[in-house]
Each structure stands twice: as C-alpha cells, then as structure tokens.
Motif scaffolding. Structure first.
Motif, PDB file in Angstrom:
ATOM      1  N   GLY A  29       1.257  -1.368   0.161  1.00 49.98           N
ATOM      2  CA  GLY A  29       0.278  -0.162   0.115  1.00 49.98           C
ATOM      3  C   GLY A  29       0.889   0.839   0.008  1.00 49.98           C
ATOM      4  N   GLU A  30       0.096   1.947  -0.857  1.00 57.16           N
ATOM      5  CA  GLU A  30       1.026   3.559  -0.280  1.00 57.16           C
ATOM      6  C   GLU A  30       1.533   4.241   0.994  1.00 57.16           C
ATOM      7  N   GLU A  31       0.378   4.194   1.923  1.00 60.16           N
ATOM      8  CA  GLU A  31       0.084   4.304   3.204  1.00 60.16           C
ATOM      9  C   GLU A  31       0.763   3.427   3.866  1.00 60.16           C
ATOM     10  N   ILE A  32       1.736   3.909   4.564  1.00 65.68           N
ATOM     11  CA  ILE A  32       2.382   2.714   5.640  1.00 65.68           C
ATOM     12  C   ILE A  32       1.974   2.812   7.497  1.00 65.68           C
ATOM     13  N   VAL A  33       1.533   1.198   8.011  1.00 70.28           N
ATOM     14  CA  VAL A  33       1.699   1.533   9.085  1.00 70.28           C
ATOM     15  C   VAL A  33       2.740   0.417  10.016  1.00 70.28           C
ATOM     16  N   VAL A  34       3.414   1.207  11.013  1.00 69.83           N
ATOM     17  CA  VAL A  34       4.596   0.407  11.259  1.00 69.83           C
ATOM     18  C   VAL A  34       4.001   0.550  13.334  1.00 69.83           C
ATOM     19  N   LEU A  35       4.514  -0.871  13.197  1.00 66.98           N
ATOM     20  CA  LEU A  35       4.029  -1.718  14.384  1.00 66.98           C
ATOM     21  C   LEU A  35       5.106  -1.675  15.246  1.00 66.98           C
ATOM     22  N   LEU A  36       4.848  -1.335  16.414  1.00 65.81           N
ATOM     23  CA  LEU A  36       5.926  -1.537  17.897  1.00 65.81           C
ATOM     24  C   LEU A  36       4.997  -2.449  19.032  1.00 65.81           C
ATOM     25  N   PRO A  37       5.745  -3.090  19.594  1.00 65.33           N
ATOM     26  CA  PRO A  37       5.593  -4.534  20.703  1.00 65.33           C
ATOM     27  C   PRO A  37       4.922  -3.811  21.555  1.00 65.33           C
ATOM     28  N   GLY A  38       4.451  -4.532  22.966  1.00 64.34           N
ATOM     29  CA  GLY A  38       4.249  -4.770  23.889  1.00 64.34           C
ATOM     30  C   GLY A  38       5.614  -5.107  25.092  1.00 64.34           C
ATOM     31  N   TYR A  39       5.711  -5.021  25.902  1.00 60.85           N
ATOM     32  CA  TYR A  39       6.770  -4.870  26.316  1.00 60.85           C
ATOM     33  C   TYR A  39       6.775  -6.814  26.493  1.00 60.85           C
ATOM     34  N   GLY A  40       7.115  -7.339  26.690  1.00 57.44           N
ATOM     35  CA  GLY A  40       7.818  -9.156  27.048  1.00 57.44           C
ATOM     36  C   GLY A  40       7.652  -9.525  25.436  1.00 57.44           C
ATOM     37  N   THR A  41       6.901  -9.250  25.148  1.00 57.70           N
ATOM     38  CA  THR A  41       6.430  -9.262  23.553  1.00 57.70           C
ATOM     39  C   THR A  41       7.666 -10.384  22.979  1.00 57.70           C
ATOM     40  N   ALA A  42       8.159 -11.413  22.642  1.00 58.91           N
ATOM     41  CA  ALA A  42       9.083 -12.028  22.639  1.00 58.91           C
ATOM     42  C   ALA A  42       9.178 -11.887  20.715  1.00 58.91           C
ATOM     43  N   THR A  43       8.582 -12.176  20.040  1.00 62.56           N
ATOM     44  CA  THR A  43       8.618 -12.159  18.759  1.00 62.56           C
ATOM     45  C   THR A  43       7.929 -11.297  18.312  1.00 62.56           C
ATOM     46  N   PRO A  44       7.568 -10.024  18.144  1.00 67.81           N
ATOM     47  CA  PRO A  44       6.861  -9.725  17.617  1.00 67.81           C
ATOM     48  C   PRO A  44       5.990  -9.360  15.842  1.00 67.81           C
ATOM     49  N   ALA A  45       7.246  -9.454  14.996  1.00 70.07           N
ATOM     50  CA  ALA A  45       6.558 -10.424  13.793  1.00 70.07           C
ATOM     51  C   ALA A  45       5.749 -10.539  13.468  1.00 70.07           C
ATOM     52  N   LEU A  46       5.514 -11.543  14.383  1.00 68.00           N
ATOM     53  CA  LEU A  46       4.803 -13.139  15.059  1.00 68.00           C
ATOM     54  C   LEU A  46       4.084 -12.841  15.637  1.00 68.00           C
ATOM     55  N   ASP A  47       4.389 -12.310  16.391  1.00 64.15           N
ATOM     56  CA  ASP A  47       2.804 -11.954  17.642  1.00 64.15           C
ATOM     57  C   ASP A  47       1.895 -11.300  16.977  1.00 64.15           C
ATOM     58  N   PHE A  48       2.195 -10.149  15.526  1.00 61.52           N
ATOM     59  CA  PHE A  48       1.283  -9.612  15.302  1.00 61.52           C
ATOM     60  C   PHE A  48       0.728  -9.877  13.469  1.00 61.52           C
ATOM     61  N   LYS A  49       1.772 -11.519  13.067  1.00 67.11           N
ATOM     62  CA  LYS A  49       1.282 -11.737  12.042  1.00 67.11           C
ATOM     63  C   LYS A  49      -0.994 -12.045  12.014  1.00 67.11           C
ATOM     64  N   LEU A  50      -1.932 -11.502  12.600  1.00 72.39           N
ATOM     65  CA  LEU A  50      -3.051 -11.750  11.977  1.00 72.39           C
ATOM     66  C   LEU A  50      -3.662 -10.648  12.044  1.00 72.39           C
ATOM     67  N   LEU A  51      -2.960  -9.243  12.602  1.00 72.94           N
ATOM     68  CA  LEU A  51      -3.178  -8.076  12.784  1.00 72.94           C
ATOM     69  C   LEU A  51      -2.159  -7.691  11.267  1.00 72.94           C
ATOM     70  N   ILE A  52      -1.602  -7.307  10.879  1.00 70.84           N
ATOM     71  CA  ILE A  52      -0.820  -8.036   9.320  1.00 70.84           C
ATOM     72  C   ILE A  52      -1.108  -8.325   8.260  1.00 70.84           C
ATOM     73  N   ASP A  53      -1.745  -9.425   8.573  1.00 74.44           N
ATOM     74  CA  ASP A  53      -2.175 -10.080   7.544  1.00 74.44           C
ATOM     75  C   ASP A  53      -3.796  -9.410   6.928  1.00 74.44           C
ATOM     76  N   GLU A  54      -4.092  -9.118   8.336  1.00 75.83           N
ATOM     77  CA  GLU A  54      -5.412  -7.799   8.099  1.00 75.83           C
ATOM     78  C   GLU A  54      -5.381  -6.774   7.519  1.00 75.83           C
TER      79      GLU A  54
END
Length: 325
Positions: free
Chosen positions: A76-101
């Motif tokens: 997409g032309e617009e960008i969303v940057v995701l930042l994790p909560g403390y102790g989320t060991a693997t943010p990119a995978l933890d956010f996977k369901l949100l990233i897919d949406e």
C-alpha cells in the motif's frame, strides 16, 4: 544389672526421630540439587537445539552498529509501523494476524527492537530516549518518512515520546490496549535477580511448560506457534530485556508530562473489561482529549486484543481515517 538413667532413655528415644528427620532432609536436599542439575542441563541442551530450528523472517537493518530485525508486508501507499508491548518475544509473528488484516491496504512495517524477536541484544540502557531513537534510525535506514504509528501496551509510552520528537513524520497514532503514563502501579520494583536466576537455571522453561500454551485456541498456524515458543525461550529474561524492565518505572514517570499533539489523529482500541488497572477506560478517554481528533473504542478481549480482534481493529481504523480526511 545396671539400670540406664531415665535421662539416657529419653535422649535415646528422642535421638531416633531426629536422626530420621536429618536423613530425610538430606535426601530432600540431594533430590533438589539433582532436580536443579537436570533442569539446567536439559535447558542448555534445549536452547542449543531450538537455536538451530528457528526460521529467519523479515530483514536486518543496521542500527547503532547492530542488527535490528524488521518485517515488511504489503504494498500500500500508506505505511503502518507496528511497535510491540514489553516482553512480546517475537513481535513480527505475534502481530501476524493483525499484519494479515492490514497488508491488503497498507505497507506494514513490524519493528523488533533490540532484545526482541530476531534482533540483536544491546548494552545500551533501555530508556525511552534510546529505544525511540533506535526505532527511528531503523525507519530512516529503510527510507520510511511518513507513517501511522500503531503500538501495543508499553508502546503507548514509547509512542508518546516518539510522536513529540518526530511530529512531521507520524501521521496518526493507534494504541492497542496501550499503556498510559499515569496508570497506577508502575512504580513497582521488579525482582530482576530472581528473573535472571529463573532463566539461567532453566526453571523458567519449566514454568512455561506447566502454565500451558498461551496461544491455545488462537488462529495462529501450529508452525508459527512453535516458532514463537522457541524464540520466547531464546529471548526470555535476557540482559537486554531485564534492563528494559529496570527502566519501566522511570520511563513511565518520564512520560507523565507529555501529551499527544492536538492535531494528531489519535485512536485507542481498549480492552473493555480490564479489571487489573483501575480506571483503564477513563485514563484513555482523558488522554484522547489531548487531540481534537482523539477517539476511544472498547473491544471485548484480553490485553493482546490483536490476537482476537484484528479484523475489528483494522476495519475501525480504516473507517476512522476516512472520516478525518
């Protein structure tokens, strides 16, 4: 025939139980030592084995002479940057369901700060100032200069500092059950040495095992769950993680005088039934008043709302952005 004095008889009778008790304590002590030794050895072997099974994802970005891992998905032309909560060991995978949406509509950039996911550790103090600077440097390396900042939990503290430092870059802030500087209970002293011992001894692995699968019933694939489990073991209570924990109180305190810019689009997706933090919803409603475009939406679910409410978050975020245009 000599008759034993009464005192000797009593001592002899009392001595037998005492001997039994001492022997029993000795056996228990030996059992504990053996148990701890076995746990330690198994943990060392498991760590080495799991290290070879972790599958790389995303890409490395050079930040402060180290590698920070970043996952980018969507065109997409617009960008969303995701930042994790403390102790989320693997943010990119933890956010996977949100990233897919998000990714059918946006270019999504999931940042794994130092000590998280597949990023390097660092000896730099985990102050808000350092963490915000490192995330910004990663985005600069990727030539990303305009974006929505979307953060979970403690990212509400780091994000508040971030939007004030880089107001010309952040186009909106989205909080996912995000922390508030004035929430109660954040002046607690954490038992850092205890956490370090639990990790080094291998007892943390045992505790995780007996506490069950934190992803049970969620829509993650089994392979993703297994990767998250192994990376969690790798990153649990590392020196970097414990240093961030040590700074939690001061980071919260340092954010108490900050407010969101008045003209910054601001929306919070907040847990509707949070019983752990007093006044959770009013705290966010008060914070949303900082922005003339501030909005609070409550969702039924746990603290990790993006595990179960990703579609609702994305649908409402998109609708909100359409309205304010």
């Amino acid at each position: 025939m000599r008759v034993k004095p009464k005192e000797e008889v009593i001592k002899k009778r009392m001595g037998k139980p005492l001997t039994i008790i001492l022997k029993s304590l000795g056996v228990i002590a030996i059992a504990i030592v053996l148990f701890l030794a076995i746990v330690f050895i198994v943990n060392m072997i498991s760590n080495k084995s799991e290290q070879g099974k972790i599958v790389s994802y995303g890409q490395h970005v050079a930040v402060d002479g180290k590698n920070m891992n970043v996952l980018i998905q969507g065109n997409g032309e617009e960008i969303v940057v995701l930042l994790p909560g403390y102790g989320t060991a693997t943010p990119a995978l933890d956010f996977k369901l949100l990233i897919d949406e998000l990714s059918p509509f946006y270019k999504v950039v999931a940042i794994e700060p130092f000590g998280y996911g597949l990023s390097d550790e660092t000896e730099k103090e985990r102050t808000t100032e350092n963490m915000v600077s490192e995330v910004h440097e990663a985005l600069q390396q990727l030539n990303i200069n305009r974006y929505t900042l979307m953060g979970h939990s403690i990212a509400g503290i780091y994000g508040l500092d971030y939007v004030n430092k880089y107001p010309n870059e952040v186009t909106a802030f989205v909080g996912i059950d995000s922390s508030v500087p004035t929430q109660p209970g954040m002046d607690v002293k954490f038992p850092l040495k205890t956490f370090a011992f639990l990790e080094k001894s291998g007892l943390m692995r045992v505790l995780k095992k007996v506490s069950g699968d934190p992803y049970a019933g969620l829509a993650f694939e089994d392979q993703t769950k297994e990767q998250m489990r192994m990376i969690s073991n790798k990153n649990s209570n590392t020196a970097t993680s414990l240093n961030e924990m040590e700074h939690i109180s001061s980071n919260f305190k340092g954010a108490q005088d900050l407010t969101f810019p008045k003209d910054l689009p601001l929306i919070f997706f907040i847990q509707a039934n949070n019983t752990d933090v007093k006044g959770w919803i009013p705290l966010h409603e008060e914070q949303a008043k900082d922005s003339v475009l501030g909005k609070v939406m409550t969702l039924e679910g746990g603290h990790y709302l993006h595990h179960t409410k990703s579609k609702e978050i994305v649908d409402n975020f998109r609708a909100y952005m359409e309205v304010i245009k």
